[in-house]
Design a protein around this motif. Sequence first.
Motif, PDB file in Angstrom:
ATOM      1  N   UNK A 102       0.863  -1.179   0.000  1.00  0.00           N
ATOM      2  CA  UNK A 102       0.000   0.000   0.000  1.00  0.00           C
ATOM      3  C   UNK A 102       0.897   1.225   0.000  1.00  0.00           C
ATOM      4  N   UNK A 103       0.580   2.178  -0.879  1.00  0.00           N
ATOM      5  CA  UNK A 103       1.401   3.385  -0.955  1.00  0.00           C
ATOM      6  C   UNK A 103       0.653   4.467  -1.731  1.00  0.00           C
ATOM      7  N   UNK A 104       1.106   5.715  -1.675  1.00  0.00           N
ATOM      8  CA  UNK A 104       0.506   6.748  -2.511  1.00  0.00           C
ATOM      9  C   UNK A 104       0.646   6.366  -3.980  1.00  0.00           C
ATOM     10  N   UNK A 105      -0.420   6.570  -4.743  1.00  0.00           N
ATOM     11  CA  UNK A 105      -0.393   6.149  -6.149  1.00  0.00           C
ATOM     12  C   UNK A 105       0.490   7.073  -6.979  1.00  0.00           C
ATOM     13  N   UNK A 106       1.191   6.464  -7.933  1.00  0.00           N
ATOM     14  CA  UNK A 106       2.004   7.191  -8.903  1.00  0.00           C
ATOM     15  C   UNK A 106       2.372   6.230 -10.020  1.00  0.00           C
ATOM     16  N   UNK A 107       2.807   6.721 -11.156  1.00  0.00           N
ATOM     17  CA  UNK A 107       3.189   5.826 -12.239  1.00  0.00           C
ATOM     18  C   UNK A 107       4.394   4.959 -11.861  1.00  0.00           C
ATOM     19  N   UNK A 108       4.412   3.731 -12.371  1.00  0.00           N
ATOM     20  CA  UNK A 108       5.594   2.886 -12.260  1.00  0.00           C
ATOM     21  C   UNK A 108       5.602   1.873 -11.136  1.00  0.00           C
ATOM     22  N   UNK A 109       4.564   1.863 -10.289  1.00  0.00           N
ATOM     23  CA  UNK A 109       4.587   0.954  -9.139  1.00  0.00           C
ATOM     24  C   UNK A 109       4.526  -0.501  -9.595  1.00  0.00           C
ATOM     25  N   UNK A 110       3.560  -0.827 -10.451  1.00  0.00           N
ATOM     26  CA  UNK A 110       3.396  -2.209 -10.901  1.00  0.00           C
ATOM     27  C   UNK A 110       4.647  -2.685 -11.625  1.00  0.00           C
ATOM     28  N   UNK A 111       5.197  -1.842 -12.476  1.00  0.00           N
ATOM     29  CA  UNK A 111       6.404  -2.209 -13.212  1.00  0.00           C
ATOM     30  C   UNK A 111       7.567  -2.466 -12.260  1.00  0.00           C
ATOM     31  N   UNK A 112       7.707  -1.619 -11.234  1.00  0.00           N
ATOM     32  CA  UNK A 112       8.818  -1.774 -10.298  1.00  0.00           C
ATOM     33  C   UNK A 112       8.683  -3.047  -9.472  1.00  0.00           C
ATOM     34  N   UNK A 113       7.458  -3.348  -9.023  1.00  0.00           N
ATOM     35  CA  UNK A 113       7.237  -4.577  -8.252  1.00  0.00           C
ATOM     36  C   UNK A 113       7.546  -5.793  -9.120  1.00  0.00           C
ATOM     37  N   UNK A 114       7.044  -5.787 -10.346  1.00  0.00           N
ATOM     38  CA  UNK A 114       7.268  -6.918 -11.242  1.00  0.00           C
ATOM     39  C   UNK A 114       8.747  -7.106 -11.534  1.00  0.00           C
ATOM     40  N   UNK A 115       9.458  -5.999 -11.755  1.00  0.00           N
ATOM     41  CA  UNK A 115      10.884  -6.097 -12.056  1.00  0.00           C
ATOM     42  C   UNK A 115      11.680  -6.610 -10.864  1.00  0.00           C
ATOM     43  N   UNK A 116      11.325  -6.141  -9.681  1.00  0.00           N
ATOM     44  CA  UNK A 116      12.030  -6.599  -8.480  1.00  0.00           C
ATOM     45  C   UNK A 116      11.859  -8.099  -8.286  1.00  0.00           C
ATOM     46  N   UNK A 117      10.639  -8.593  -8.451  1.00  0.00           N
ATOM     47  CA  UNK A 117      10.384 -10.024  -8.302  1.00  0.00           C
ATOM     48  C   UNK A 117      11.134 -10.812  -9.376  1.00  0.00           C
ATOM     49  N   UNK A 118      11.127 -10.308 -10.610  1.00  0.00           N
ATOM     50  CA  UNK A 118      11.835 -10.985 -11.704  1.00  0.00           C
ATOM     51  C   UNK A 118      13.343 -11.023 -11.439  1.00  0.00           C
ATOM     52  N   UNK A 119      13.899  -9.926 -10.949  1.00  0.00           N
ATOM     53  CA  UNK A 119      15.335  -9.875 -10.666  1.00  0.00           C
ATOM     54  C   UNK A 119      15.735 -10.870  -9.583  1.00  0.00           C
ATOM     55  N   UNK A 120      14.802 -11.161  -8.691  1.00  0.00           N
ATOM     56  CA  UNK A 120      15.064 -12.135  -7.624  1.00  0.00           C
ATOM     57  C   UNK A 120      14.925 -13.573  -8.118  1.00  0.00           C
ATOM     58  N   UNK A 121      14.433 -13.750  -9.337  1.00  0.00           N
ATOM     59  CA  UNK A 121      14.210 -15.090  -9.872  1.00  0.00           C
ATOM     60  C   UNK A 121      12.804 -15.598  -9.657  1.00  0.00           C
ATOM     61  N   UNK A 122      11.888 -14.694  -9.285  1.00  0.00           N
ATOM     62  CA  UNK A 122      10.504 -15.089  -9.020  1.00  0.00           C
ATOM     63  C   UNK A 122       9.635 -14.986 -10.257  1.00  0.00           C
TER      64      UNK A 122
END
Length: 287
Positions: A13-33
């Motif tokens: 949960x956080x204040x809305x702004x562009x790029x949140x979904x992309x950042x979460x997805x990239x972080x999980x992908x970088x971890x191998x998830x």
Amino acid sequence: MTDSADIARLIISCPDQPGIVAAVSQTIADLGGNIITLDQYSTDPEGGQFFQRTVFHLPGLAAARPQVERAIQEQLADRFRMEWSLHDTSRPKRVAIFASKTDHCLLDLLWRHRRGELPMDIAMVVSNHPDLAEDVRTFGIPFFHVPATPGTKEEAEAKHLELLEGNVDLVVLARYMQILSPRFLEKVGAPVINIHHSFLPAFIGAGPYQKAKDRGVKLIGATAHYVTEDLDEGPIIEQDVIRVSHADDVAQLTRYGADVERAVLSRAVKWHCEDRVLRHGSTTIVF
């Protein structure tokens, strides 16, 4: 087959702004998830609050968890002013159920749990009456009788806190006919879910079904909500209704009410245990 020990739920949960979904997805992908499901909601794309539930698979999750948590904090939380929690699906929430003499909601939860329909571990059942002890023990669940009267309320709640402290992630009031004190809610250290009929405030107090019959109600419902210091005014998780007829007597109305209470409470408990319910002030987002 995918090992449930390698599946996690990330709740943010956080204040809305562009790029949140992309950042979460990239972080999980970088971890191998690998993301399995993703649900999101914004109260307003301009200045609103953003909520997301992401379920992902990551081989060796238990060993990698410190690395995952560090990446979430450093790459996401600090950047987006994010509140977050990470849940391992192989570790069900531990739940305590409180009940009084009425058994329909309690036994329904125990039955659904035994059938594997509710992803939780029931740590104990606590009651202010001994009536349901044998029913509960047939399910192999510890039963604790803690009498509660106006004169012993403080003592009873102290015993409750002793039983619950550090042992449970959720408390469910399955028609527990006692009002919890603000002190108890402050000290319990876990969310509390309650179920009640949806006649409030029209038919408050004793005998609501008789009062409803006398007024010719056409709908009977139930509400499951989180418990707060404001009686019966906590954030609502789930509600439902069924139609009734002028030909239904008070006993039949009561049976209808019990049916809808069971269904609503079981759904609310299931959704909470699956981390689908996100609280936002006086309301909830249910994914």
